[in-house]
Design a protein around this motif. Sequence first.
Motif, PDB file in Angstrom:
ATOM      1  N   SER A 136       0.852  -1.182   0.000  1.00 18.89           N
ATOM      2  CA  SER A 136       0.000   0.000   0.000  1.00 18.89           C
ATOM      3  C   SER A 136       0.888   1.231   0.000  1.00 18.89           C
ATOM      4  O   SER A 136       2.029   1.198   0.461  1.00 18.89           O
ATOM      5  CB  SER A 136      -0.919  -0.011   1.222  1.00 18.89           C
ATOM      6  OG  SER A 136      -0.151   0.012   2.409  1.00 18.89           O
ATOM      7  N   ALA A 137       0.345   2.308  -0.532  1.00 22.08           N
ATOM      8  CA  ALA A 137       1.062   3.578  -0.580  1.00 22.08           C
ATOM      9  C   ALA A 137       0.058   4.700  -0.373  1.00 22.08           C
ATOM     10  O   ALA A 137      -1.127   4.539  -0.650  1.00 22.08           O
ATOM     11  CB  ALA A 137       1.783   3.738  -1.915  1.00 22.08           C
ATOM     12  N   ARG A 138       0.538   5.819   0.125  1.00 27.62           N
ATOM     13  CA  ARG A 138      -0.322   6.962   0.419  1.00 27.62           C
ATOM     14  C   ARG A 138       0.236   8.208  -0.254  1.00 27.62           C
ATOM     15  O   ARG A 138       1.449   8.436  -0.274  1.00 27.62           O
ATOM     16  CB  ARG A 138      -0.408   7.166   1.918  1.00 27.62           C
ATOM     17  CG  ARG A 138      -1.274   8.314   2.336  1.00 27.62           C
ATOM     18  CD  ARG A 138      -1.513   8.307   3.839  1.00 27.62           C
ATOM     19  NE  ARG A 138      -2.285   9.436   4.258  1.00 27.62           N
ATOM     20  CZ  ARG A 138      -3.598   9.536   4.140  1.00 27.62           C
ATOM     21  NH1 ARG A 138      -4.279   8.542   3.623  1.00 27.62           N
ATOM     22  NH2 ARG A 138      -4.241  10.614   4.527  1.00 27.62           N
ATOM     23  N   TYR A 139      -0.673   9.016  -0.768  1.00 33.66           N
ATOM     24  CA  TYR A 139      -0.296  10.321  -1.316  1.00 33.66           C
ATOM     25  C   TYR A 139      -0.401  11.317  -0.175  1.00 33.66           C
ATOM     26  O   TYR A 139      -1.477  11.516   0.400  1.00 33.66           O
ATOM     27  CB  TYR A 139      -1.216  10.712  -2.481  1.00 33.66           C
ATOM     28  CG  TYR A 139      -0.934  12.094  -3.001  1.00 33.66           C
ATOM     29  CD1 TYR A 139       0.231  12.362  -3.703  1.00 33.66           C
ATOM     30  CD2 TYR A 139      -1.822  13.139  -2.785  1.00 33.66           C
ATOM     31  CE1 TYR A 139       0.508  13.628  -4.182  1.00 33.66           C
ATOM     32  CE2 TYR A 139      -1.565  14.407  -3.264  1.00 33.66           C
ATOM     33  CZ  TYR A 139      -0.399  14.649  -3.959  1.00 33.66           C
ATOM     34  OH  TYR A 139      -0.131  15.909  -4.433  1.00 33.66           O
ATOM     35  N   ASN A 140       0.717  11.922   0.192  1.00 32.95           N
ATOM     36  CA  ASN A 140       0.746  12.862   1.316  1.00 32.95           C
ATOM     37  C   ASN A 140       0.811  14.314   0.857  1.00 32.95           C
ATOM     38  O   ASN A 140       1.180  15.186   1.629  1.00 32.95           O
ATOM     39  CB  ASN A 140       1.934  12.552   2.233  1.00 32.95           C
ATOM     40  CG  ASN A 140       1.757  11.229   2.925  1.00 32.95           C
ATOM     41  OD1 ASN A 140       0.687  10.925   3.435  1.00 32.95           O
ATOM     42  ND2 ASN A 140       2.806  10.416   2.939  1.00 32.95           N
ATOM     43  N   GLY A 141       0.467  14.567  -0.377  1.00 32.62           N
ATOM     44  CA  GLY A 141       0.517  15.924  -0.905  1.00 32.62           C
ATOM     45  C   GLY A 141       1.806  16.176  -1.658  1.00 32.62           C
ATOM     46  O   GLY A 141       2.717  15.356  -1.683  1.00 32.62           O
TER      47      GLY A 141
ATOM     48  N   ILE B 144       4.603  13.476  -8.728  1.00 36.03           N
ATOM     49  CA  ILE B 144       3.666  12.907  -7.769  1.00 36.03           C
ATOM     50  C   ILE B 144       4.429  11.852  -6.979  1.00 36.03           C
ATOM     51  O   ILE B 144       5.060  10.970  -7.575  1.00 36.03           O
ATOM     52  CB  ILE B 144       2.461  12.256  -8.473  1.00 36.03           C
ATOM     53  CG1 ILE B 144       1.700  13.279  -9.303  1.00 36.03           C
ATOM     54  CG2 ILE B 144       1.536  11.593  -7.462  1.00 36.03           C
ATOM     55  CD1 ILE B 144       0.679  12.662 -10.252  1.00 36.03           C
ATOM     56  N   VAL B 145       4.374  11.921  -5.660  1.00 34.64           N
ATOM     57  CA  VAL B 145       5.111  10.977  -4.818  1.00 34.64           C
ATOM     58  C   VAL B 145       4.139  10.206  -3.933  1.00 34.64           C
ATOM     59  O   VAL B 145       3.302  10.805  -3.255  1.00 34.64           O
ATOM     60  CB  VAL B 145       6.154  11.705  -3.939  1.00 34.64           C
ATOM     61  CG1 VAL B 145       6.883  10.712  -3.046  1.00 34.64           C
ATOM     62  CG2 VAL B 145       7.139  12.475  -4.793  1.00 34.64           C
ATOM     63  N   LEU B 146       4.236   8.875  -3.965  1.00 33.36           N
ATOM     64  CA  LEU B 146       3.472   7.996  -3.084  1.00 33.36           C
ATOM     65  C   LEU B 146       4.469   7.286  -2.175  1.00 33.36           C
ATOM     66  O   LEU B 146       5.509   6.821  -2.638  1.00 33.36           O
ATOM     67  CB  LEU B 146       2.686   6.952  -3.883  1.00 33.36           C
ATOM     68  CG  LEU B 146       1.687   7.469  -4.913  1.00 33.36           C
ATOM     69  CD1 LEU B 146       1.101   6.308  -5.703  1.00 33.36           C
ATOM     70  CD2 LEU B 146       0.580   8.249  -4.248  1.00 33.36           C
ATOM     71  N   SER B 147       4.139   7.186  -0.890  1.00 33.00           N
ATOM     72  CA  SER B 147       5.009   6.510   0.073  1.00 33.00           C
ATOM     73  C   SER B 147       4.239   5.396   0.753  1.00 33.00           C
ATOM     74  O   SER B 147       3.065   5.550   1.061  1.00 33.00           O
ATOM     75  CB  SER B 147       5.491   7.499   1.139  1.00 33.00           C
ATOM     76  OG  SER B 147       6.182   8.559   0.545  1.00 33.00           O
TER      77      SER B 147
ATOM     78  N   MET C  46       8.746   1.723   0.655  1.00 41.19           N
ATOM     79  CA  MET C  46       8.686   1.922  -0.793  1.00 41.19           C
ATOM     80  C   MET C  46       8.309   3.375  -1.090  1.00 41.19           C
ATOM     81  O   MET C  46       7.483   3.957  -0.386  1.00 41.19           O
ATOM     82  CB  MET C  46       7.631   0.973  -1.379  1.00 41.19           C
ATOM     83  CG  MET C  46       7.228   1.255  -2.807  1.00 41.19           C
ATOM     84  SD  MET C  46       5.959   0.106  -3.394  1.00 41.19           S
ATOM     85  CE  MET C  46       4.602   0.402  -2.273  1.00 41.19           C
ATOM     86  N   THR C  47       8.899   3.928  -2.122  1.00 40.90           N
ATOM     87  CA  THR C  47       8.542   5.258  -2.623  1.00 40.90           C
ATOM     88  C   THR C  47       8.325   5.143  -4.126  1.00 40.90           C
ATOM     89  O   THR C  47       9.128   4.543  -4.834  1.00 40.90           O
ATOM     90  CB  THR C  47       9.662   6.283  -2.346  1.00 40.90           C
ATOM     91  OG1 THR C  47       9.935   6.299  -0.946  1.00 40.90           O
ATOM     92  CG2 THR C  47       9.258   7.667  -2.801  1.00 40.90           C
ATOM     93  N   ILE C  48       7.208   5.715  -4.590  1.00 35.76           N
ATOM     94  CA  ILE C  48       6.886   5.706  -6.014  1.00 35.76           C
ATOM     95  C   ILE C  48       6.859   7.151  -6.484  1.00 35.76           C
ATOM     96  O   ILE C  48       6.156   7.980  -5.899  1.00 35.76           O
ATOM     97  CB  ILE C  48       5.519   5.040  -6.273  1.00 35.76           C
ATOM     98  CG1 ILE C  48       5.509   3.615  -5.711  1.00 35.76           C
ATOM     99  CG2 ILE C  48       5.185   5.056  -7.766  1.00 35.76           C
ATOM    100  CD1 ILE C  48       4.121   3.021  -5.581  1.00 35.76           C
TER     101      ILE C  48
END
Length: 185
Positions: free
Chosen positions: A115-120, A130-133, A145-147
Amino acid sequence: MRLLPLAAMLTVAILAACTKPPAADPAVADAAKNTPADAATLPSDTATGAGTPAEPGPADAPRGKIGADQVGKVSPVPAFKGFGEHWSIDIQATGEMNHKVDLTWGSGSEKASGSARYNGQPADAPSTLIVLSGELTTVAGAKPMTIEISRKECTDDGDNKHMQTVDVHVEGMDKFSGCGDLAVY
């Protein structure tokens, strides 16, 4: 001769009664004001303002609902498919800025989910990034993980153009880089 005008007036009165709008239903009247009359009496999806109940689906399917703290905030990644040499990634929004991630590498021989979250938007990052962590659950355990999805054109090995590039960083693994396609609202 007097019966004809009387019949005409009676017909007009009946037509007027038939065309009179019905009394407003309180639930419908309150829904028009965007406030449910009694949320307990309305189906749960009608209370969201959708107007009609949603189709029933799997329990784990994204519902498209956001929390009160997320009003006006929508993840810029509703869905994304990316790939590179011998690897691919599939990202699906699950609501409230969270995403389900499936990563396949080694020409399909290894797979992991997470799972990953968009934190702004990061303060020092360009607006095209765009960064998802999150974390990826591998056979060796959960790994950070970082996308990073960049909005810039990318051409794959088959000379097909894509509108985004993607870099996936998983702790203890080589970086995955490639092209991808972001779903549009």
